[in-house]
Design an enzyme around this catalytic site. Structure first.
Site, PDB file in Angstrom:
ATOM      1  N   LYS A  33       0.839  -1.196   0.000  1.00 23.91           N
ATOM      2  CA  LYS A  33       0.000   0.000   0.000  1.00 23.91           C
ATOM      3  C   LYS A  33       0.877   1.250   0.000  1.00 23.91           C
ATOM      4  O   LYS A  33       2.084   1.193   0.237  1.00 23.91           O
ATOM      5  CB  LYS A  33      -0.919  -0.003   1.221  1.00 23.91           C
ATOM      6  CG  LYS A  33      -0.191   0.057   2.555  1.00 23.91           C
ATOM      7  CD  LYS A  33      -1.158   0.017   3.731  1.00 23.91           C
ATOM      8  CE  LYS A  33      -0.397   0.080   5.047  1.00 23.91           C
ATOM      9  NZ  LYS A  33      -1.304   0.104   6.216  1.00 23.91           N
ATOM     10  N   ARG A 128     -10.852   0.217  14.696  1.00 25.68           N
ATOM     11  CA  ARG A 128     -10.502   1.008  13.532  1.00 25.68           C
ATOM     12  C   ARG A 128     -11.276   0.518  12.313  1.00 25.68           C
ATOM     13  O   ARG A 128     -12.114   1.213  11.788  1.00 25.68           O
ATOM     14  CB  ARG A 128      -8.975   0.948  13.302  1.00 25.68           C
ATOM     15  CG  ARG A 128      -8.465   2.001  12.352  1.00 25.68           C
ATOM     16  CD  ARG A 128      -6.961   1.990  12.253  1.00 25.68           C
ATOM     17  NE  ARG A 128      -6.446   0.734  11.693  1.00 25.68           N
ATOM     18  CZ  ARG A 128      -5.190   0.561  11.282  1.00 25.68           C
ATOM     19  NH1 ARG A 128      -4.322   1.554  11.403  1.00 25.68           N
ATOM     20  NH2 ARG A 128      -4.793  -0.602  10.799  1.00 25.68           N
ATOM     21  N   TYR A 242      18.474  29.106   9.471  1.00 25.28           N
ATOM     22  CA  TYR A 242      17.365  29.848  10.059  1.00 25.28           C
ATOM     23  C   TYR A 242      17.469  29.869  11.583  1.00 25.28           C
ATOM     24  O   TYR A 242      17.791  28.869  12.213  1.00 25.28           O
ATOM     25  CB  TYR A 242      16.028  29.230   9.666  1.00 25.28           C
ATOM     26  CG  TYR A 242      15.606  29.522   8.244  1.00 25.28           C
ATOM     27  CD1 TYR A 242      15.409  30.830   7.801  1.00 25.28           C
ATOM     28  CD2 TYR A 242      15.368  28.476   7.351  1.00 25.28           C
ATOM     29  CE1 TYR A 242      15.008  31.090   6.505  1.00 25.28           C
ATOM     30  CE2 TYR A 242      14.949  28.728   6.051  1.00 25.28           C
ATOM     31  CZ  TYR A 242      14.778  30.035   5.632  1.00 25.28           C
ATOM     32  OH  TYR A 242      14.377  30.289   4.343  1.00 25.28           O
ATOM     33  N   MET A 290      13.371  23.882   3.553  1.00 25.61           N
ATOM     34  CA  MET A 290      12.552  23.204   2.556  1.00 25.61           C
ATOM     35  C   MET A 290      13.391  22.448   1.526  1.00 25.61           C
ATOM     36  O   MET A 290      13.080  21.308   1.161  1.00 25.61           O
ATOM     37  CB  MET A 290      11.642  24.207   1.841  1.00 25.61           C
ATOM     38  CG  MET A 290      10.694  23.561   0.839  1.00 25.61           C
ATOM     39  SD  MET A 290       9.671  24.746  -0.037  1.00 25.61           S
ATOM     40  CE  MET A 290       8.639  25.373   1.286  1.00 25.61           C
TER      41      MET A 290
END
Length: 344
Positions: A33, A128, A242, A290
Protein backbone atom coordinates in the site's frame (compact mmCIF):
# COMPACT_ATOMS: atom_id res chain seq x y z
CA UNK A 1 23.01 15.99 -10.80
CA UNK A 2 21.13 18.74 -8.99
CA UNK A 3 18.60 16.62 -7.13
CA UNK A 4 19.12 14.03 -4.43
CA UNK A 5 19.32 10.37 -5.42
CA UNK A 6 17.03 7.74 -3.88
CA UNK A 7 18.16 4.16 -4.45
CA UNK A 8 15.99 1.14 -3.65
CA UNK A 9 17.75 -2.20 -3.27
CA UNK A 10 15.33 -4.84 -4.51
CA UNK A 11 17.79 -7.60 -3.56
CA UNK A 12 17.64 -6.46 0.06
CA UNK A 13 13.84 -6.23 -0.18
CA UNK A 14 13.65 -9.82 -1.41
CA UNK A 15 16.06 -10.94 1.30
CA UNK A 16 13.88 -9.32 3.97
CA UNK A 17 10.81 -11.12 2.63
CA UNK A 18 12.64 -14.46 2.66
CA UNK A 19 13.81 -13.86 6.22
CA UNK A 20 10.31 -13.05 7.44
CA UNK A 21 8.82 -15.93 5.49
CA UNK A 22 11.30 -18.33 7.09
CA UNK A 23 9.86 -17.48 10.53
CA UNK A 24 6.48 -18.98 9.69
CA UNK A 25 4.99 -22.09 8.14
CA UNK A 26 2.06 -19.98 6.96
CA UNK A 27 1.85 -18.34 3.56
CA UNK A 28 3.70 -15.01 3.56
CA UNK A 29 2.18 -12.20 1.52
CA UNK A 30 3.29 -8.58 1.20
CA UNK A 31 1.75 -5.19 1.93
CA UNK A 32 2.44 -2.77 -0.93
CA UNK A 33 0.00 0.00 0.00
CA UNK A 34 0.94 3.69 -0.26
CA UNK A 35 3.04 3.03 -3.37
CA UNK A 36 4.94 0.29 -1.51
CA UNK A 37 5.59 2.62 1.42
CA UNK A 38 6.77 5.29 -1.02
CA UNK A 39 9.31 3.11 -2.83
CA UNK A 40 7.35 2.31 -6.00
CA UNK A 41 4.60 -0.28 -5.94
CA UNK A 42 5.13 -1.65 -9.42
CA UNK A 43 8.86 -2.52 -9.27
CA UNK A 44 8.51 -3.64 -5.64
CA UNK A 45 5.54 -5.90 -6.41
CA UNK A 46 7.33 -7.38 -9.42
CA UNK A 47 10.42 -8.17 -7.35
CA UNK A 48 8.34 -9.80 -4.62
CA UNK A 49 6.27 -11.78 -7.13
CA UNK A 50 9.49 -13.13 -8.64
CA UNK A 51 10.49 -14.16 -5.11
CA UNK A 52 7.26 -16.14 -4.74
CA UNK A 53 4.71 -13.77 -3.19
CA UNK A 54 1.18 -14.66 -4.27
CA UNK A 55 -0.93 -12.44 -1.98
CA UNK A 56 -0.58 -8.65 -2.01
CA UNK A 57 -2.37 -6.04 0.09
CA UNK A 58 -3.24 -2.43 -0.79
CA UNK A 59 -5.18 0.24 1.06
CA UNK A 60 -7.63 1.25 -1.67
CA UNK A 61 -8.94 -0.28 -4.87
CA UNK A 62 -7.25 2.41 -6.94
CA UNK A 63 -3.87 1.25 -5.61
CA UNK A 64 -4.53 -2.28 -6.83
CA UNK A 65 -5.01 -1.34 -10.49
CA UNK A 66 -1.37 -0.65 -11.49
CA UNK A 67 -0.21 -3.65 -9.49
CA UNK A 68 -2.61 -5.93 -11.33
CA UNK A 69 -1.38 -4.55 -14.64
CA UNK A 70 2.23 -5.43 -13.94
CA UNK A 71 1.64 -8.73 -12.13
CA UNK A 72 -0.90 -10.27 -14.46
CA UNK A 73 -3.90 -12.39 -13.45
CA UNK A 74 -2.46 -14.92 -11.00
CA UNK A 75 -1.55 -13.17 -7.70
CA UNK A 76 -4.32 -12.20 -5.29
CA UNK A 77 -4.62 -8.49 -4.50
CA UNK A 78 -6.59 -7.71 -1.32
CA UNK A 79 -8.02 -4.25 -0.57
CA UNK A 80 -7.99 -3.23 3.11
CA UNK A 81 -10.66 -0.53 2.70
CA UNK A 82 -13.13 -3.10 1.42
CA UNK A 83 -15.89 -2.42 -1.08
CA UNK A 84 -16.38 1.34 -1.03
CA UNK A 85 -19.11 3.19 -2.88
CA UNK A 86 -17.94 3.48 -6.48
CA UNK A 87 -15.48 0.57 -6.31
CA UNK A 88 -17.57 -2.05 -8.10
CA UNK A 89 -16.09 -1.62 -11.57
CA UNK A 90 -12.51 -1.47 -10.27
CA UNK A 91 -12.94 -4.60 -8.19
CA UNK A 92 -14.55 -6.54 -11.02
CA UNK A 93 -12.41 -5.33 -13.92
CA UNK A 94 -9.09 -5.79 -12.11
CA UNK A 95 -9.96 -8.85 -10.04
CA UNK A 96 -9.34 -7.18 -6.69
CA UNK A 97 -10.52 -8.80 -3.46
CA UNK A 98 -12.16 -6.39 -1.00
CA UNK A 99 -11.80 -7.07 2.71
CA UNK A 100 -15.29 -6.12 3.85
CA UNK A 101 -15.39 -4.06 7.03
CA UNK A 102 -19.01 -3.30 7.92
CA UNK A 103 -22.50 -4.74 7.40
CA UNK A 104 -23.15 -2.08 4.77
CA UNK A 105 -20.11 -3.21 2.81
CA UNK A 106 -21.16 -6.83 3.05
CA UNK A 107 -24.57 -5.95 1.63
CA UNK A 108 -23.07 -3.72 -1.08
CA UNK A 109 -20.72 -6.45 -2.22
CA UNK A 110 -23.28 -9.23 -2.19
CA UNK A 111 -25.72 -7.07 -4.17
CA UNK A 112 -23.25 -5.68 -6.72
CA UNK A 113 -20.82 -8.60 -7.19
CA UNK A 114 -22.50 -11.72 -5.82
CA UNK A 115 -20.01 -14.11 -7.44
CA UNK A 116 -16.86 -12.04 -6.90
CA UNK A 117 -14.23 -13.09 -4.30
CA UNK A 118 -14.13 -11.20 -1.01
CA UNK A 119 -12.60 -11.33 2.42
CA UNK A 120 -13.74 -10.16 5.84
CA UNK A 121 -12.07 -7.96 8.43
CA UNK A 122 -12.98 -8.47 12.07
CA UNK A 123 -12.46 -5.96 14.86
CA UNK A 124 -10.71 -7.71 17.74
CA UNK A 125 -10.16 -4.57 19.79
CA UNK A 126 -8.35 -1.98 17.69
CA UNK A 127 -11.60 -0.13 16.95
CA UNK A 128 -10.50 1.01 13.53
CA UNK A 129 -11.74 -1.32 10.78
CA UNK A 130 -13.72 -4.55 10.81
CA UNK A 131 -16.98 -6.14 11.85
CA UNK A 132 -17.82 -5.84 15.54
CA UNK A 133 -18.41 -9.16 17.33
CA UNK A 134 -22.17 -8.57 17.35
CA UNK A 135 -22.23 -7.83 13.60
CA UNK A 136 -20.05 -10.87 12.90
CA UNK A 137 -22.36 -13.06 14.95
CA UNK A 138 -25.32 -11.89 12.90
CA UNK A 139 -23.60 -12.21 9.52
CA UNK A 140 -21.29 -15.15 10.11
CA UNK A 141 -23.43 -17.90 8.62
CA UNK A 142 -24.31 -15.91 5.49
CA UNK A 143 -20.71 -14.81 4.97
CA UNK A 144 -19.17 -18.24 5.47
CA UNK A 145 -21.71 -19.79 3.11
CA UNK A 146 -20.12 -17.72 0.32
CA UNK A 147 -16.58 -18.99 1.07
CA UNK A 148 -14.59 -15.86 1.87
CA UNK A 149 -11.04 -15.85 0.52
CA UNK A 150 -9.70 -14.59 3.87
CA UNK A 151 -10.86 -13.69 7.36
CA UNK A 152 -8.49 -11.25 9.02
CA UNK A 153 -7.91 -8.85 11.87
CA UNK A 154 -5.05 -6.54 12.85
CA UNK A 155 -2.99 -6.16 16.03
CA UNK A 156 -2.80 -2.76 17.69
CA UNK A 157 0.38 -3.27 19.75
CA UNK A 158 2.42 -5.90 17.91
CA UNK A 159 5.56 -3.75 18.06
CA UNK A 160 5.44 -4.13 21.87
CA UNK A 161 5.84 -7.90 22.37
CA UNK A 162 4.88 -7.86 26.05
CA UNK A 163 1.81 -5.67 25.67
CA UNK A 164 -1.26 -7.49 27.06
CA UNK A 165 -3.33 -6.29 24.10
CA UNK A 166 -1.58 -8.84 21.88
CA UNK A 167 -2.86 -11.83 23.86
CA UNK A 168 -6.25 -10.21 24.23
CA UNK A 169 -6.65 -9.76 20.48
CA UNK A 170 -5.31 -13.22 19.77
CA UNK A 171 -7.94 -14.75 22.02
CA UNK A 172 -10.68 -12.58 20.51
CA UNK A 173 -9.65 -13.66 17.02
CA UNK A 174 -9.70 -17.31 18.06
CA UNK A 175 -13.11 -16.86 19.66
CA UNK A 176 -14.56 -15.15 16.58
CA UNK A 177 -13.09 -17.56 14.02
CA UNK A 178 -13.06 -20.91 15.81
CA UNK A 179 -14.36 -23.74 13.64
CA UNK A 180 -14.30 -21.91 10.32
CA UNK A 181 -12.60 -23.39 7.26
CA UNK A 182 -11.74 -20.08 5.57
CA UNK A 183 -8.07 -19.01 5.66
CA UNK A 184 -7.26 -16.67 8.56
CA UNK A 185 -4.75 -13.84 8.95
CA UNK A 186 -3.93 -11.77 12.03
CA UNK A 187 -0.40 -10.42 11.72
CA UNK A 188 1.84 -7.99 9.90
CA UNK A 189 5.60 -7.58 10.54
CA UNK A 190 5.44 -7.17 14.32
CA UNK A 191 2.99 -10.02 14.75
CA UNK A 192 5.19 -12.42 12.80
CA UNK A 193 7.89 -11.80 15.40
CA UNK A 194 5.47 -12.73 18.22
CA UNK A 195 5.66 -16.38 17.23
CA UNK A 196 3.75 -19.17 15.47
CA UNK A 197 0.63 -18.98 17.63
CA UNK A 198 -0.19 -15.69 15.91
CA UNK A 199 0.51 -16.77 12.33
CA UNK A 200 -2.61 -18.77 11.35
CA UNK A 201 -2.77 -19.28 7.55
CA UNK A 202 -1.35 -16.05 6.10
CA UNK A 203 1.09 -13.42 7.34
CA UNK A 204 1.23 -10.02 5.66
CA UNK A 205 4.50 -8.18 6.39
CA UNK A 206 4.79 -4.52 5.49
CA UNK A 207 7.42 -2.21 6.97
CA UNK A 208 9.83 -5.04 7.72
CA UNK A 209 10.17 -5.68 4.01
CA UNK A 210 11.38 -2.13 3.51
CA UNK A 211 14.03 -2.19 6.24
CA UNK A 212 12.04 -0.80 9.16
CA UNK A 213 11.46 -1.74 12.77
CA UNK A 214 10.26 -3.81 14.53
CA UNK A 215 12.18 -6.21 12.23
CA UNK A 216 15.61 -5.35 13.61
CA UNK A 217 17.33 -7.96 11.42
CA UNK A 218 16.10 -6.30 8.22
CA UNK A 219 18.64 -5.33 5.60
CA UNK A 220 18.55 -1.64 4.64
CA UNK A 221 16.60 -1.17 1.43
CA UNK A 222 16.86 2.59 0.85
CA UNK A 223 19.84 4.89 0.45
CA UNK A 224 19.73 8.65 -0.15
CA UNK A 225 22.63 10.56 -1.64
CA UNK A 226 22.61 14.35 -1.35
CA UNK A 227 24.50 16.46 -3.91
CA UNK A 228 26.65 19.25 -2.46
CA UNK A 229 25.78 22.67 -3.88
CA UNK A 230 28.37 24.68 -2.01
CA UNK A 231 31.02 24.39 0.72
CA UNK A 232 31.79 27.52 2.72
CA UNK A 233 34.16 28.45 5.54
CA UNK A 234 32.54 29.61 8.78
CA UNK A 235 34.51 31.37 11.53
CA UNK A 236 34.19 30.80 15.26
CA UNK A 237 31.03 32.51 16.52
CA UNK A 238 29.29 32.63 13.16
CA UNK A 239 25.87 31.00 12.85
CA UNK A 240 24.32 28.75 10.22
CA UNK A 241 20.76 28.57 8.96
CA UNK A 242 17.36 29.85 10.06
CA UNK A 243 17.07 31.16 13.59
CA UNK A 244 20.84 31.14 14.17
CA UNK A 245 20.25 27.60 15.40
CA UNK A 246 23.90 26.51 15.20
CA UNK A 247 27.02 28.44 16.16
CA UNK A 248 30.51 27.44 15.09
CA UNK A 249 32.84 26.64 17.99
CA UNK A 250 35.82 26.15 15.70
CA UNK A 251 36.76 27.25 12.18
CA UNK A 252 34.44 25.06 10.12
CA UNK A 253 33.62 23.95 6.60
CA UNK A 254 29.88 23.73 6.00
CA UNK A 255 28.44 21.86 3.03
CA UNK A 256 24.99 22.86 1.80
CA UNK A 257 23.21 19.95 0.10
CA UNK A 258 20.15 19.81 -2.14
CA UNK A 259 17.36 18.27 -0.05
CA UNK A 260 15.03 19.28 2.75
CA UNK A 261 11.65 18.82 4.30
CA UNK A 262 10.00 19.02 0.88
CA UNK A 263 11.80 15.75 0.21
CA UNK A 264 10.60 14.02 3.39
CA UNK A 265 13.62 14.91 5.53
CA UNK A 266 11.50 16.51 8.20
CA UNK A 267 12.36 19.85 9.73
CA UNK A 268 11.92 18.28 13.16
CA UNK A 269 14.93 16.01 12.58
CA UNK A 270 17.30 18.89 13.33
CA UNK A 271 20.59 17.97 14.99
CA UNK A 272 21.59 14.56 16.24
CA UNK A 273 21.90 12.91 12.84
CA UNK A 274 24.76 12.61 10.41
CA UNK A 275 25.47 12.38 6.73
CA UNK A 276 28.25 10.12 5.54
CA UNK A 277 31.14 9.91 3.14
CA UNK A 278 31.88 6.21 3.22
CA UNK A 279 32.05 5.34 6.91
CA UNK A 280 32.90 8.88 8.02
CA UNK A 281 29.97 10.65 9.77
CA UNK A 282 29.47 14.37 9.29
CA UNK A 283 26.94 16.06 11.62
CA UNK A 284 23.90 17.87 10.29
CA UNK A 285 23.98 21.39 11.71
CA UNK A 286 21.38 24.16 11.81
CA UNK A 287 17.76 23.73 10.83
CA UNK A 288 16.62 21.62 7.93
CA UNK A 289 14.85 23.92 5.49
CA UNK A 290 12.55 23.20 2.56
CA UNK A 291 15.24 22.52 -0.04
CA UNK A 292 18.56 22.67 1.81
CA UNK A 293 20.46 20.97 4.63
CA UNK A 294 23.74 22.16 6.10
CA UNK A 295 26.37 19.63 7.17
CA UNK A 296 29.67 20.08 8.98
CA UNK A 297 32.39 18.54 6.79
CA UNK A 298 35.34 20.07 8.65
CA UNK A 299 36.85 16.68 9.51
CA UNK A 300 36.91 15.46 5.91
CA UNK A 301 40.26 15.75 4.13
CA UNK A 302 38.61 17.36 1.09
CA UNK A 303 35.29 18.82 0.07
CA UNK A 304 32.76 16.12 -0.89
CA UNK A 305 30.62 16.09 -4.02
CA UNK A 306 27.77 14.28 -2.24
CA UNK A 307 26.86 12.97 1.19
CA UNK A 308 24.70 9.96 2.08
CA UNK A 309 22.06 10.55 4.76
CA UNK A 310 20.31 7.17 4.68
CA UNK A 311 22.34 3.97 4.60
CA UNK A 312 23.38 0.98 6.68
CA UNK A 313 24.90 3.26 9.31
CA UNK A 314 21.81 5.44 9.70
CA UNK A 315 18.39 3.91 9.07
CA UNK A 316 14.91 5.26 8.49
CA UNK A 317 14.21 4.55 12.15
CA UNK A 318 17.22 6.62 13.23
CA UNK A 319 15.85 9.54 11.24
CA UNK A 320 12.39 8.88 12.65
CA UNK A 321 13.64 8.87 16.24
CA UNK A 322 15.37 12.21 15.67
CA UNK A 323 12.13 13.61 14.24
CA UNK A 324 9.92 12.18 16.98
CA UNK A 325 8.01 9.97 14.58
CA UNK A 326 8.16 6.42 13.15
CA UNK A 327 10.01 4.89 10.23
CA UNK A 328 6.77 4.41 8.28
CA UNK A 329 6.32 8.18 8.08
CA UNK A 330 9.87 8.78 6.89
CA UNK A 331 9.53 6.17 4.12
CA UNK A 332 6.15 7.34 2.88
CA UNK A 333 7.20 11.00 2.96
CA UNK A 334 10.13 10.65 0.56
CA UNK A 335 9.16 13.12 -2.12
CA UNK A 336 8.91 13.17 -5.90
CA UNK A 337 12.02 15.29 -6.50
CA UNK A 338 14.45 12.45 -5.94
CA UNK A 339 15.95 10.83 -8.98
CA UNK A 340 15.16 7.17 -8.34
CA UNK A 341 17.04 4.02 -9.16
CA UNK A 342 16.53 0.35 -8.40
CA UNK A 343 19.26 -2.15 -7.58
CA UNK A 344 18.18 -5.48 -9.03
Amino acid sequence: MSTARLSINLLALASNWRALSSLSSAETGAVVKADAYGLGAEPVALALAEEGVRSFFVAAAEEGVPIRKVLGPEPRIFVFSGHMDGDTDLLRDHDLIPLLNAPQQVQRHFDALPDHPFGIQLDTGMNRLGLEPSDWSALRSAVLARNPALVMSHLACADEPDHPMNRQQLQSFKDMTGGISAPRSLVATGGILLGPEYHFDLCRPGVGLYGGLPFAAAKPVVTIDLPVIQVRHVDVGETVGYGNAWTARRPSRIATVAAGYADGLHRAIGGGIDAFVGDQPCPVVGRISMDLITIDVTDLPQDPERLRILNGHQTVDDLAEAAGTIGYEILTSLGSRYSRGYVE
